[in-house]
Design a protein around this motif. Structure first.
Motif, mmCIF file in Angstrom:
data_model
loop_
_atom_site.group_PDB
_atom_site.id
_atom_site.type_symbol
_atom_site.label_atom_id
_atom_site.label_comp_id
_atom_site.label_asym_id
_atom_site.label_seq_id
_atom_site.Cartn_x
_atom_site.Cartn_y
_atom_site.Cartn_z
ATOM 1 N N ASP A 47 0.821 -1.223 0.000
ATOM 2 C CA ASP A 47 0.000 0.000 0.000
ATOM 3 C C ASP A 47 0.849 1.265 0.000
ATOM 4 O O ASP A 47 0.320 2.368 0.065
ATOM 5 C CB ASP A 47 -0.964 0.012 1.180
ATOM 6 C CG ASP A 47 -0.275 0.174 2.530
ATOM 7 O OD1 ASP A 47 0.979 0.176 2.603
ATOM 8 O OD2 ASP A 47 -0.996 0.307 3.536
ATOM 9 N N GLY A 48 2.174 1.129 -0.090
ATOM 10 C CA GLY A 48 3.067 2.274 -0.128
ATOM 11 C C GLY A 48 3.666 2.637 1.215
ATOM 12 O O GLY A 48 4.594 3.431 1.283
ATOM 13 N N THR A 49 3.163 2.051 2.290
ATOM 14 C CA THR A 49 3.690 2.332 3.623
ATOM 15 C C THR A 49 5.096 1.753 3.745
ATOM 16 O O THR A 49 5.382 0.680 3.229
ATOM 17 C CB THR A 49 2.772 1.709 4.699
ATOM 18 O OG1 THR A 49 1.446 2.192 4.506
ATOM 19 C CG2 THR A 49 3.247 2.032 6.099
ATOM 20 N N PHE A 50 5.974 2.493 4.419
ATOM 21 C CA PHE A 50 7.321 2.012 4.693
ATOM 22 C C PHE A 50 7.452 1.909 6.210
ATOM 23 O O PHE A 50 7.268 2.900 6.920
ATOM 24 C CB PHE A 50 8.380 2.968 4.129
ATOM 25 C CG PHE A 50 9.738 2.352 4.034
ATOM 26 C CD1 PHE A 50 10.083 1.582 2.936
ATOM 27 C CD2 PHE A 50 10.684 2.526 5.037
ATOM 28 C CE1 PHE A 50 11.340 1.008 2.831
ATOM 29 C CE2 PHE A 50 11.935 1.959 4.944
ATOM 30 C CZ PHE A 50 12.273 1.192 3.837
ATOM 31 N N VAL A 51 7.746 0.711 6.700
ATOM 32 C CA VAL A 51 7.763 0.462 8.138
ATOM 33 C C VAL A 51 9.200 0.324 8.623
ATOM 34 O O VAL A 51 9.945 -0.543 8.180
ATOM 35 C CB VAL A 51 6.954 -0.809 8.496
ATOM 36 C CG1 VAL A 51 6.970 -1.056 9.995
ATOM 37 C CG2 VAL A 51 5.532 -0.713 7.965
ATOM 38 N N PRO A 57 3.805 6.929 5.540
ATOM 39 C CA PRO A 57 3.055 6.760 4.295
ATOM 40 C C PRO A 57 3.944 6.826 3.049
ATOM 41 O O PRO A 57 3.558 6.357 1.986
ATOM 42 C CB PRO A 57 2.046 7.905 4.315
ATOM 43 C CG PRO A 57 2.643 8.927 5.232
ATOM 44 C CD PRO A 57 3.475 8.172 6.235
ATOM 45 N N PHE A 58 5.147 7.396 3.175
ATOM 46 C CA PHE A 58 6.124 7.490 2.093
ATOM 47 C C PHE A 58 7.449 7.893 2.721
ATOM 48 O O PHE A 58 7.511 8.264 3.895
ATOM 49 C CB PHE A 58 5.699 8.491 1.004
ATOM 50 C CG PHE A 58 5.281 9.841 1.533
ATOM 51 C CD1 PHE A 58 6.219 10.804 1.886
ATOM 52 C CD2 PHE A 58 3.936 10.140 1.688
ATOM 53 C CE1 PHE A 58 5.821 12.042 2.381
ATOM 54 C CE2 PHE A 58 3.528 11.381 2.171
ATOM 55 C CZ PHE A 58 4.474 12.326 2.520
ATOM 56 N N LEU A 59 8.518 7.817 1.949
ATOM 57 C CA LEU A 59 9.825 8.292 2.399
ATOM 58 C C LEU A 59 9.986 9.732 1.924
ATOM 59 O O LEU A 59 9.699 10.056 0.774
ATOM 60 C CB LEU A 59 10.942 7.419 1.825
ATOM 61 C CG LEU A 59 10.902 5.949 2.245
ATOM 62 C CD1 LEU A 59 11.966 5.149 1.486
ATOM 63 C CD2 LEU A 59 11.082 5.806 3.735
ATOM 64 N N PHE A 60 10.434 10.567 2.818
ATOM 65 C CA PHE A 60 10.556 11.997 2.545
ATOM 66 C C PHE A 60 11.983 12.430 2.831
ATOM 67 O O PHE A 60 12.599 11.980 3.800
ATOM 68 C CB PHE A 60 9.593 12.764 3.465
ATOM 69 C CG PHE A 60 9.889 14.224 3.574
ATOM 70 C CD1 PHE A 60 9.417 15.112 2.627
ATOM 71 C CD2 PHE A 60 10.659 14.719 4.623
ATOM 72 C CE1 PHE A 60 9.697 16.476 2.726
ATOM 73 C CE2 PHE A 60 10.941 16.071 4.725
ATOM 74 C CZ PHE A 60 10.456 16.947 3.774
#
Length: 186
Positions: A47-51, A57-60
């Motif tokens: 779903d695009g989540t990075f744990v 919700p995304f890498l910034f």
């Protein structure tokens, strides 16, 4: 600087993933979420989540750029948006959707820029599809990568005609898609 590029990863199944940014010794990553420590290690979710220690919700990230990297960016094709920052941000969000970004990704863009775009009378916006010369991206295990940065400059007015580029939508098939169809590097 490279301000607010969001990285969306969409593997087909939860995947232990390492993401690193390639910068020169004179560049620095000055903002990131989750914290960038010589890379990000975690589990990329479909779903695009990075744990990592928490779910993002995304890498910034934000990074400094060297003058030669900025000069190398294309300025032959683009768009000009007149009006205030809100008009320009809405126009750029529309461009992202035309490139194939999901409504949720465009909303992330608007949320990031709606109060941070400096005031100007007009904004020249140049799409950048080749940005590895500025900040390289390595994803392991490998996933398809489609990148788009928007170079924004203040031309003062939209008097000079910009040549609008033909928009080639990002390839969103396979691991590029999920229920909300997120992917990209803004």
């Amino acid at each position: 600087t490279a301000d607010k590029p969001n990285l969306y990863l969409y593997p087909e199944a939860p995947t232990r993933t390492e993401v690193t940014l390639g910068t020169s010794s004179r560049q620095r990553i000055f903002a990131s979420d989750p914290p960038y420590r010589k890379g990000w290690q975690g589990v990329a979710m479909p779903d695009g989540t990075f744990v990592t220690d928490h779910a993002a919700p995304f890498l910034f990230y934000e990074a400094t750029l060297e003058p030669w990297q900025v000069r190398r960016m294309q300025r032959e094709e683009g768009w000009c948006f007149e009006g205030g920052p809100g008009d320009a941000v809405a126009g750029m969000a529309g461009l992202l959707e035309a490139y194939g970004f999901s409504a949720a990704e465009a909303d992330d863009f608007v949320e990031g820029w709606r109060i941070d775009l400096p005031p100007a009378g007009a904004y020249a916006v140049y799409p950048q599809r080749e940005v590895d010369h500025a900040v390289a991206l390595r994803v392991s295990p490998s996933l398809p990568v489609e990148r788009l940065w928007l170079l924004v400059e203040d031309p003062g007015t939209c008097d000079g005609a910009l040549m609008p580029p033909e928009i080639a939508p990002l390839d969103r098939r396979g691991p590029h898609r999920d229920g909300v169809d997120r992917e990209g590097d803004q």
